[in-house]
Write a protein that holds these residues in place. Structure first.
Motif, short mmCIF file in Angstrom:
data_model
loop_
_atom_site.label_atom_id
_atom_site.label_comp_id
_atom_site.label_asym_id
_atom_site.label_seq_id
_atom_site.Cartn_x
_atom_site.Cartn_y
_atom_site.Cartn_z
N GLN A 84 2.68 4.94 -3.49
CA GLN A 84 2.11 3.62 -3.28
C GLN A 84 1.55 3.51 -1.86
O GLN A 84 2.08 4.10 -0.92
N VAL A 85 0.49 2.76 -1.73
CA VAL A 85 -0.15 2.52 -0.44
C VAL A 85 -0.05 1.03 -0.13
O VAL A 85 -0.34 0.20 -0.99
N SER A 86 0.36 0.68 1.08
CA SER A 86 0.56 -0.72 1.42
C SER A 86 -0.78 -1.44 1.59
O SER A 86 -1.77 -0.87 2.05
N VAL A 87 -0.79 -2.72 1.21
CA VAL A 87 -1.96 -3.58 1.39
C VAL A 87 -1.48 -4.85 2.09
O VAL A 87 -0.69 -5.63 1.53
N GLU B 189 -8.68 -12.88 -2.54
CA GLU B 189 -8.37 -12.42 -3.89
C GLU B 189 -8.39 -10.90 -3.91
O GLU B 189 -9.27 -10.28 -3.31
N GLN B 190 -7.43 -10.29 -4.61
CA GLN B 190 -7.35 -8.84 -4.73
C GLN B 190 -7.57 -8.42 -6.17
O GLN B 190 -7.04 -9.04 -7.09
N SER B 191 -8.34 -7.36 -6.38
CA SER B 191 -8.55 -6.87 -7.75
C SER B 191 -7.27 -6.29 -8.32
O SER B 191 -7.06 -6.30 -9.53
N ILE B 192 -6.39 -5.75 -7.46
CA ILE B 192 -5.06 -5.33 -7.87
C ILE B 192 -4.09 -6.19 -7.08
O ILE B 192 -4.03 -6.12 -5.85
N VAL B 193 -3.33 -7.04 -7.77
CA VAL B 193 -2.47 -8.01 -7.10
C VAL B 193 -1.23 -7.33 -6.55
O VAL B 193 -0.66 -6.43 -7.17
N GLY B 194 -0.80 -7.74 -5.34
CA GLY B 194 0.44 -7.22 -4.78
C GLY B 194 0.25 -6.67 -3.38
O GLY B 194 -0.88 -6.57 -2.87
N ASP B 195 1.37 -6.32 -2.75
CA ASP B 195 1.31 -5.80 -1.39
C ASP B 195 1.28 -4.27 -1.34
O ASP B 195 1.48 -3.67 -0.29
N SER B 196 1.07 -3.66 -2.50
CA SER B 196 0.89 -2.20 -2.54
C SER B 196 0.05 -1.85 -3.76
O SER B 196 0.02 -2.59 -4.75
N VAL B 197 -0.63 -0.72 -3.70
CA VAL B 197 -1.43 -0.23 -4.82
C VAL B 197 -1.19 1.27 -4.96
O VAL B 197 -0.80 1.93 -3.99
N PRO B 198 -1.40 1.84 -6.14
CA PRO B 198 -1.24 3.28 -6.30
C PRO B 198 -2.25 4.05 -5.45
O PRO B 198 -3.42 3.66 -5.35
N ILE C 4 -8.24 4.84 -2.23
CA ILE C 4 -7.36 4.50 -1.10
C ILE C 4 -6.32 5.59 -0.89
O ILE C 4 -5.61 5.98 -1.82
N GLN C 5 -6.24 6.08 0.34
CA GLN C 5 -5.27 7.12 0.68
C GLN C 5 -4.26 6.66 1.72
O GLN C 5 -3.20 7.27 1.87
N LYS C 6 -4.58 5.60 2.46
CA LYS C 6 -3.66 5.10 3.47
C LYS C 6 -3.64 3.58 3.44
O LYS C 6 -4.48 2.95 2.79
N GLY C 7 -2.67 3.00 4.16
CA GLY C 7 -2.49 1.55 4.14
C GLY C 7 -3.70 0.78 4.62
O GLY C 7 -4.48 1.26 5.46
N ILE C 8 -3.89 -0.42 4.07
CA ILE C 8 -5.01 -1.30 4.41
C ILE C 8 -4.46 -2.56 5.07
O ILE C 8 -3.50 -3.17 4.59
N ASN C 9 -5.06 -2.95 6.18
CA ASN C 9 -4.72 -4.20 6.87
C ASN C 9 -6.01 -4.95 7.13
O ASN C 9 -6.87 -4.49 7.90
#
Length: 599
Positions: free
Chosen positions: A350-353, A364-373, A409-414
Motif C-alpha cells: 500500500q502507498v500512503s495518500v 475528491e479521490q478516485s480511490i477513497v482512503g488514506d492509502s492505495v495499492p 503510484i510507487q511512493k506516498g503522495i502528499n
C-alpha cells in the motif's frame, strides 16, 4: 481463363479465412450462469448429444472460457425472496457461500472468473437500484464504508480459498443510480463505486474493474454517462447489455468507440442467442481492446436460449453450437491477466495518500482512503464550495488544474488544495454550501432559505462545516437558523478553525421540523478565511441547520454585543419564539448577561 481466375481468387479468400482463424488472440467467450445452483436444487440435468453431463463440462466443450456470477449485499431478504427460478426462497442464493461454490467449479474448469456485485439486496438493473436495507438512512460517507466492507469481505473470503476473480463489476447496469444513489449527485455516486473498487484494488491490483451500462446506445444517454464515469470512477473496461440495436450494431460501435479512444477496453457483459454473431463481430473488431462477450443465462433466458428445456431436462442446441463456432473462428484464448485454477493470496503493498484542503473546498479521490495499492492510478479533484474558487495545488502536486491524475503510484503522495473566497456576501452562508460529515442535504421540510438544509445524522459527531471569510477580526455574533422537530434538546458544539469555542449549545425543540428558529453565539473570529463547524453532541444527533449569519462582522466591545443579544432575546420572546444564547435560557436579567459576557 476468366473462370480459372475466379476459382483462384475464391481459393485465396478461403485460405485467408483459414489463416485468420488460426491466429490465436485473447478473446473472451463467456456466459453468465448464476441460476445454475438454483436450477440444480430443483433437479435440473444438462445434456449434450444425448449424454447427461455437468453444465460446466458442456460449456467448456463449446469453447466457453469465462463465467460471470452475480452476488448481492443480503440476498436472504432480497434476491432469494424475489427469485424467478422457483428455488427455495429460504435459501440465500447468490450470497457469499454460493459464490464460493460456483467459483470452485469455475476454477476446476480453468475458466476465467467474472464477479458482478449488484450493490443491492436484490436485482439491480436500469430502473431498479434499491438501497441495501442495512445501508438505509446512512450518510454517503458511511455508505462508502459499507460498500468497501461488503466488497472487501467477499474478496478476502475468495482469496483465502484460492478463488481469485479475474474481473469485477461494482454495480450492475448503473445507468442512473447505484445502491439508490443518483448519478446526478456525481460525487456521492462515485464514492459508493470507488469505495468498492478500492477494496478490489487493495486485494489485487491486477484484477480488472468493469463498469456496466444497460443500454449502450446514443438515444439512451451513453455518451454523457461514460463521460461522468471516465472523469470520476477508477475502472479498466466498460461493458454493456447489448440486447437491442437500432442499426445492426452501428450504435454499439459508435458508443464503445468513445471508450476505445481513451485506450480503455470494451466488452458485452450481457446478450442473448438472438444476436450471437453480430455481438461478437462488433467487439472482435475493436482488436486488443475488444475483450469479448458474455451470454446472459444461456440455459433459460430469452425466446431463443442455448438449451432446449423439457421439465428439468436442459439440452444444448444449435445456438450453443453457434457460440462454439465463434470460439473456434476466433481461436479464442484467455488474456494473460487471467489466472486459471486455484491461486495463492498475494499481499499487495500500500502507498500512503495524504491530502488536505484549505477553507473553501474539499478534495475528491478516485480511490477513497488514506492509502492505495502500489501501481494504482489515482485522480485527485479539488472541489470548491459555492462562493469560492480553486487557487492551486501545493505539496507533491503543482499547477491550477483542479483535476490531477497520478499514474502508476510507487511512493506516498502528499497534496494540498488551496481555495480563495470570491463571493460578495461575507456574512451569509447557506447549509447547502458547506462540508458534511454524517450529514444529509435535504429540502423536504419547508420554511428554509436557499435550496435546502443539512440534516445532522442521529449520532454523536455528525457535523456541518462552513467556509467563511470575514473582513475584520474580533468577537462576532453568529446567528444559527435551525429546526428541531423532536421533543428533546439537541446539543451541539461550535468550533472555529478546529478549536472549540462553544462546548455545548442546547438546540431546543421548535415544535415541528418546518418551524425554524434562531440562536446566537459569540465567536472570536480572525479576519479572512475560517472554518466554522457545528457538531452534534448527543446520540440523537443535531438539529436541521438552514444557515449561519454574522450579524456584526466588525470589532465591538463584549458589553455592547451582550446588550444587543439581550434586546434580540426580548423581541423574539414577545413574538412567541424561544431564544437561546450559548445554550443559556433568556430567563436571566440584562445585568446578569452583561456580567457573563464581560468576564
Amino acid at each position: 481463363m476468366f473462370g480459372l481466375g475466379k476459382i483462384i481468387r475464391k481459393t485465396a479468400l478461403v485460405l485467408g479465412a483459414v489463416a485468420v482463424a488460426a491466429l490465436a488472440r485473447p478473446y473472451i467467450v463467456g456466459v453468465d450462469v448464476s441460476w445454475v445452483l438454483e436450477d440444480e436444487s430443483l433437479g435440473a440435468k444438462y445434456y449434450d448429444n444425448g449424454k447427461q453431463q455437468d453444465l460446466f463440462d458442456i460449456l467448456q466443450n463449446h469453447g466457453i472460457n469465462f463465467i460471470r456470477v452475480r452476488t448481492f449485499v443480503n440476498s436472504c431478504i432480497g434476491y432469494a425472496k424475489n427469485s424467478y427460478s422457483g428455488a427455495n426462497s429460504n435459501v440465500c442464493w447468490c450470497d457469499l457461500e454460493h459464490t464460493i461454490a460456483l467459483a470452485k467449479r469455475i476454477k476446476a474448469h480453468n475458466m476465467g472468473f467474472f464477479l458482478d456485485f449488484h450493490m443491492s439486496d436484490t436485482w439491480a438493473s436500469i430502473g431498479h437500484q434499491d438501497v441495501p436495507a442495512s445501508w438505509a438512512g446512512k450518510s454517503n460517507a458511511e455508505m462508502g464504508k459499507l460498500a468497501y466492507n461488503h466488497v472487501k469481505t467477499t474478496m478476502d473470503a475468495l482469496m483465502k480459498a484460492g478463488l481469485r476473480p479475474d474481473m469485477v463489476q461494482v454495480g450492475n447496469e448503473i445507468n442512473s443510480k447505484v445502491a439508490g444513489v443518483s448519478l446526478s449527485k456525481t460525487a456521492d455516486f462515485a464514492n459508493i463505486i470507488n469505495s468498492g473498487v478500492r477494496a478490489v484494488r487493495e486485494t489485487d491490483p491486477s484484477i480488472k474493474i468493469v463498469m456496466q451500462h444497460g443500454q449502450p446506445r446514443p438515444e439512451k444517454g451513453f455518451a454523457d454517462w461514460y463521460n461522468k464515469i471516465h472523469a470520476n470512477i477508477d475502472y479498466d473496461a466498460i461493458c454493456g447489455s447489448t440486447y437491442g440495436t437500432t442499426n445492426n450494431g452501428q450504435d454499439w460501435r459508435d458508443m464503445f468507440g468513445l471508450v476505445v479512444k481513451n485506450k480503455k477496453a470494451v466488452l458485452s457483459c450481457e446478450y442473448t442467442g438472438e444476436r450471437t454473431a453480430l455481438v461478437n463481430s462488433v467487439f472482435y473488431e475493436f482488436g486488443d481492446l475488444g475483450w469479448g462477450t458474455f451470454v446472459w443465462e444461456p440455459t433459460r433466458y430469452s425466446k431463443k436460449p442455448m438449451f432446449d428445456r423439457d421439465g428439468q431436462k436442459y439440452t444444448a442446441n444449435a445456438r450453443l453450437r453457434e457460440l462454439r463456432d465463434i470460439a473456434k473462428k476466433y481461436n479464442a484464448t484467455l488474456p494473460d491477466w487471467v489466472k486459471v485454477g486455484k491461486t495463492t493470496q498475494v499481499k499487495v503493498p500500500q502507498v500512503s495518500v495524504k491530502t488536505a484542503a484549505s477553507v473553501g473546498g474539499h478534495i475528491e479521490q478516485s480511490i477513497v482512503g488514506d492509502s492505495v495499492p502500489q501501481g494504482s492510478s489515482l485522480t485527485l479533484k479539488a472541489v470548491p464550495l459555492n462562493g469560492w474558487e480553486f487557487a492551486g495545488w501545493k505539496g507533491d502536486l503543482t499547477g491550477k488544474d483542479a483535476e490531477a491524475t497520478i499514474k502508476d503510484i510507487q511512493k506516498g503522495i502528499n497534496a494540498q488544495a488551496e481555495f480563495k473566497f470570491i463571493a460578495k456576501d461575507s456574512l451569509h452562508y447557506e447549509a447547502e454550501n458547506a462540508l458534511y460529515n454524517a450529514t444529509i442535504f435535504e429540502d423536504k421540510h419547508q420554511g428554509f432559505s436557499g435550496k435546502g438544509y443539512a440534516n445532522l445524522d442521529n449520532k454523536i459527531g455528525s457535523s456541518i462545516t462552513f467556509g467563511v471569510c470575514l473582513p475584520n477580526d474580533g468577537e462576532q455574533q453568529m446567528r444559527i437558523t435551525f429546526a428541531n422537530g423532536s421533543t428533546a434538546n439537541r446539543a451541539v458544539s461550535v468550533s472555529v478553525n478546529g478549536e472549540v469555542q462553544v462546548k455545548s449549545l442546547d438546540m431546543p425543540s421548535t415544535g415541528e421540523w418546518t418551524d425554524w428558529n434562531d440562536t446566537i453565539v459569540i465567536l472570536n473570529m480572525p479576519a479572512g478565511a475560517s472554518s466554522v463547524k457545528i457538531e452534534s453532541l448527543t446520540e440523537d444527533g443535531g438539529p436541521n441547520i438552514d444557515k449561519i449569519e454574522f450579524i456584526a462582522a466588525k470589532k465591538e466591545n463584549t458589553t455592547a454585543i451582550a446588550k444587543k443579544i439581550l434586546q434580540q432575546n426580548m423581541n423574539l420572546r414577545r413574538s412567541g419564539k424561544t431564544f437561546f444564547v450559548n445554550g443559556r435560557s433568556t430567563g436571566r436579567d440584562r445585568a446578569s448577561y452583561i456580567k457573563i459576557y464581560t468576564k
